[in-house]
Scaffold this motif. Structure first.
Motif, short mmCIF file in Angstrom:
data_model
loop_
_atom_site.label_atom_id
_atom_site.label_comp_id
_atom_site.label_asym_id
_atom_site.label_seq_id
_atom_site.Cartn_x
_atom_site.Cartn_y
_atom_site.Cartn_z
N ALA A 196 0.83 -1.21 0.00
CA ALA A 196 0.00 0.00 0.00
C ALA A 196 0.86 1.25 0.00
O ALA A 196 0.63 2.20 -0.76
CB ALA A 196 -0.92 -0.01 1.23
N VAL A 197 1.91 1.24 0.85
CA VAL A 197 2.78 2.42 0.92
C VAL A 197 3.54 2.60 -0.39
O VAL A 197 3.71 3.73 -0.86
CB VAL A 197 3.75 2.27 2.11
CG1 VAL A 197 4.83 3.33 2.05
CG2 VAL A 197 3.00 2.38 3.41
N PHE B 270 1.28 4.13 -2.84
CA PHE B 270 1.06 5.53 -2.44
C PHE B 270 2.20 6.41 -2.93
O PHE B 270 1.97 7.48 -3.52
CB PHE B 270 0.94 5.58 -0.92
CG PHE B 270 0.73 6.95 -0.36
CD1 PHE B 270 -0.46 7.62 -0.57
CD2 PHE B 270 1.72 7.57 0.39
CE1 PHE B 270 -0.66 8.87 -0.04
CE2 PHE B 270 1.52 8.82 0.92
CZ PHE B 270 0.33 9.47 0.70
N LEU C 196 7.33 13.08 -3.31
CA LEU C 196 6.90 12.32 -2.14
C LEU C 196 8.05 11.49 -1.59
O LEU C 196 8.22 11.35 -0.37
CB LEU C 196 5.73 11.42 -2.53
CG LEU C 196 4.85 10.96 -1.38
CD1 LEU C 196 4.29 12.15 -0.65
CD2 LEU C 196 3.74 10.09 -1.88
N ILE D 152 10.17 13.73 0.38
CA ILE D 152 9.55 14.02 1.68
C ILE D 152 9.73 12.83 2.62
O ILE D 152 10.01 13.01 3.80
CB ILE D 152 8.06 14.36 1.49
CG1 ILE D 152 7.93 15.70 0.75
CG2 ILE D 152 7.35 14.45 2.82
CD1 ILE D 152 6.55 16.07 0.40
N ALA D 153 9.60 11.63 2.07
CA ALA D 153 9.78 10.44 2.91
C ALA D 153 11.20 10.43 3.48
O ALA D 153 11.41 10.16 4.67
CB ALA D 153 9.53 9.19 2.09
N ILE E 229 -1.20 18.71 -24.43
CA ILE E 229 -1.08 17.68 -25.46
C ILE E 229 -2.43 17.05 -25.76
O ILE E 229 -2.83 16.92 -26.91
CB ILE E 229 -0.06 16.62 -25.01
CG1 ILE E 229 1.33 17.22 -25.04
CG2 ILE E 229 -0.12 15.41 -25.91
CD1 ILE E 229 2.37 16.34 -24.44
N LEU F 115 -0.90 14.79 -3.15
CA LEU F 115 -0.35 13.87 -2.15
C LEU F 115 0.90 14.42 -1.47
O LEU F 115 0.99 14.35 -0.24
CB LEU F 115 -0.08 12.50 -2.79
CG LEU F 115 -1.33 11.75 -3.22
CD1 LEU F 115 -0.99 10.36 -3.70
CD2 LEU F 115 -2.33 11.66 -2.08
N MET G 108 -0.06 16.94 1.19
CA MET G 108 -0.53 16.34 2.43
C MET G 108 0.63 15.72 3.19
O MET G 108 0.75 15.90 4.41
CB MET G 108 -1.57 15.27 2.10
CG MET G 108 -2.16 14.67 3.35
SD MET G 108 -3.22 13.30 2.98
CE MET G 108 -2.06 12.06 2.55
N ALA G 109 1.50 15.01 2.49
CA ALA G 109 2.61 14.33 3.15
C ALA G 109 3.50 15.34 3.87
O ALA G 109 3.93 15.12 5.00
CB ALA G 109 3.41 13.54 2.14
N VAL H 173 1.71 16.48 7.04
CA VAL H 173 1.68 15.45 8.08
C VAL H 173 3.06 15.30 8.70
O VAL H 173 3.20 15.21 9.93
CB VAL H 173 1.20 14.11 7.48
CG1 VAL H 173 1.40 12.99 8.48
CG2 VAL H 173 -0.25 14.20 7.09
N ALA H 174 4.10 15.33 7.87
CA ALA H 174 5.46 15.19 8.39
C ALA H 174 5.79 16.35 9.32
O ALA H 174 6.34 16.16 10.41
CB ALA H 174 6.45 15.14 7.22
#
Lengths: 175, 205
Positions: free
Chosen positions: A9-10, A13, A21, A24-25, A118, A136, A139-140, A143-144
């Motif tokens: 799932a991750v 994502f 993202l 950010i991770a 295009i 996304l 949001m990430a 949250v971080a």
């Protein structure tokens, strides 16, 4: 089974959110490394440090002269320095995280416009990829930053209180 | 001491980050109960017939004399309409691109095979300096279509006048999209494509 499912799932994502993202991770992992390292130090290393400073102070006979005052200041600021190492970096990362999110927003929007240029504005399915890449990371990043801010304030307060406590422990003898 | 702290902290931080992202993922995932969420009450729309009949409006066609001869059709200025952002300059560029598949297609291989089919053609930007000076010309661009249908590489074969339009033409060709060439039911790369991009200035009026 659960770990595998969560991992998939991750991964999906992150794939959906694009490269920003991933950045950010990485930044979040760095931030949490620093936070955990700090908590750990407060639990272990800091205790030893206070004992060392206390011993160094107690082993002195002279607790009242100008020299003694300067040495006391030195000892206190040593403790303080070790307490506050990395705290500013944590705060910086907390501040930077939402900006990375914004970066993701912008790059995602650019992708949407690229698709529109295009394939025309009618192709909503084609635009969806860019939109998810825009939202996304936003949001990430938030949250971080939220997760880090809570603990960074906690750490800050702890460092301030502890350095105050240490300075109180090193008693000055008034004559 | 510090050295011992960091590796463990990194491991823990990765776990925390993982769970953070897992939580975020759970936030955005739509659970599949959208359909039967409204099972309890549903609104039904019933169409009620009106008992009044709408009044019919009587309309008389306006009488008008037939003109002796129809007025001449208005002259349309297509070049102006196509470039609303151009302003009122004397010269309006009309970019004419045409795709010529240079090498012959091999259709005999089988029913599943299909050569690359152009989907999207992006018009090149007329270089502003050439537009100002009224330079026209053409560029022959060779390109390779990737299996995904995008243009993988594009290069200039010949151009006239040399190097003025090269960049504009290559940039435009790189944005083109194709249905990829199909061989044995699988999309494959299609090398050896070539086209001539013509840059022309259309005179207004």
């Amino acid at each position: 089974m659960f770990e595998f499912e969560a991992y998939g799932a991750v991964r999906d994502f992150i794939e959906l959110g694009g490269n920003v993202l991933l950045v950010i991770a990485f930044v979040t992992a760095v931030m949490w490394t620093l936070i955990i390292e700090r908590f750990w130090y407060f639990r272990t290393g800091h205790k030893e440090e206070t004992h060392r400073v206390q011993r160094a102070w107690d082993s002195r006979d002279d607790h009242s002269s100008w020299n003694a005052h300067q040495i006391r200041r030195m000892l206190i600021s040593e403790v303080q320095q070790k307490l506050e190492r990395g705290l500013n970096l944590i705060k910086t990362i907390v501040a930077v995280c939402p900006m990375f999110g914004l970066l993701g927003t912008v790059t995602g929007m650019i992708e949407v416009f690229d698709v529109m240029a295009i394939a025309g504005s009618g192709n909503a399915r084609g635009m969806a990829g860019g939109v998810s890449k825009a939202t996304l990371p936003t949001m990430a990043g938030m949250v971080a930053a939220l997760s880090g801010m809570l603990f960074s304030i906690q750490l800050d307060r702890f460092a301030r209180d502890e350095s105050q406590r240490v300075s109180d422990q090193l008693e000055i003898v008034h004559e | 001491m510090t050295a011992a702290r960091f590796p463990v902290a990194i491991g823990l931080a990765m776990v925390i980050t993982f769970f953070l992202f897992w939580g975020m993922q759970a936030l955005v995932t739509v659970t599949g109960e959208l359909g039967d969420a409204s099972g309890g009450s549903s609104i039904e729309f019933v169409r009620v017939k009106r008992d009044t009949t709408p009044e019919a409006k009587k309309r008389e066609p306006p009488k008008r004399e037939k003109p002796e001869q129809p007025p001449p059709p208005p002259q349309m200025n297509l070049a102006q309409n196509m470039n609303p952002s151009e302003g009122v300059g004397e010269i309006v560029p009309v970019v004419d691109t045409s795709v010529e598949l240079a090498s012959a297609t091999s259709l005999g291989a089988g029913g599943a095979d299909q050569d690359a089919v152009p989907l999207v053609r992006v018009e090149p930007q007329y270089p502003p300096r050439a537009e100002q000076r009224g330079i026209t010309g053409w560029v022959e661009v060779g390109y390779t279509i990737a299996a995904s249908g995008s243009v993988k590489e594009a290069w200039v074969i010949r151009s006239s006048p040399p190097s003025i339009f090269d960049r504009a033409a290559v940039t435009a060709v790189k944005k083109w999209r194709f249905n990829p060439r199909i061989e044995d039911g699988k999309p494959v790369e299609r090398p050896g494509m070539a086209t001539r991009v013509v840059f022309e200035l259309g005179k207004k009026r």
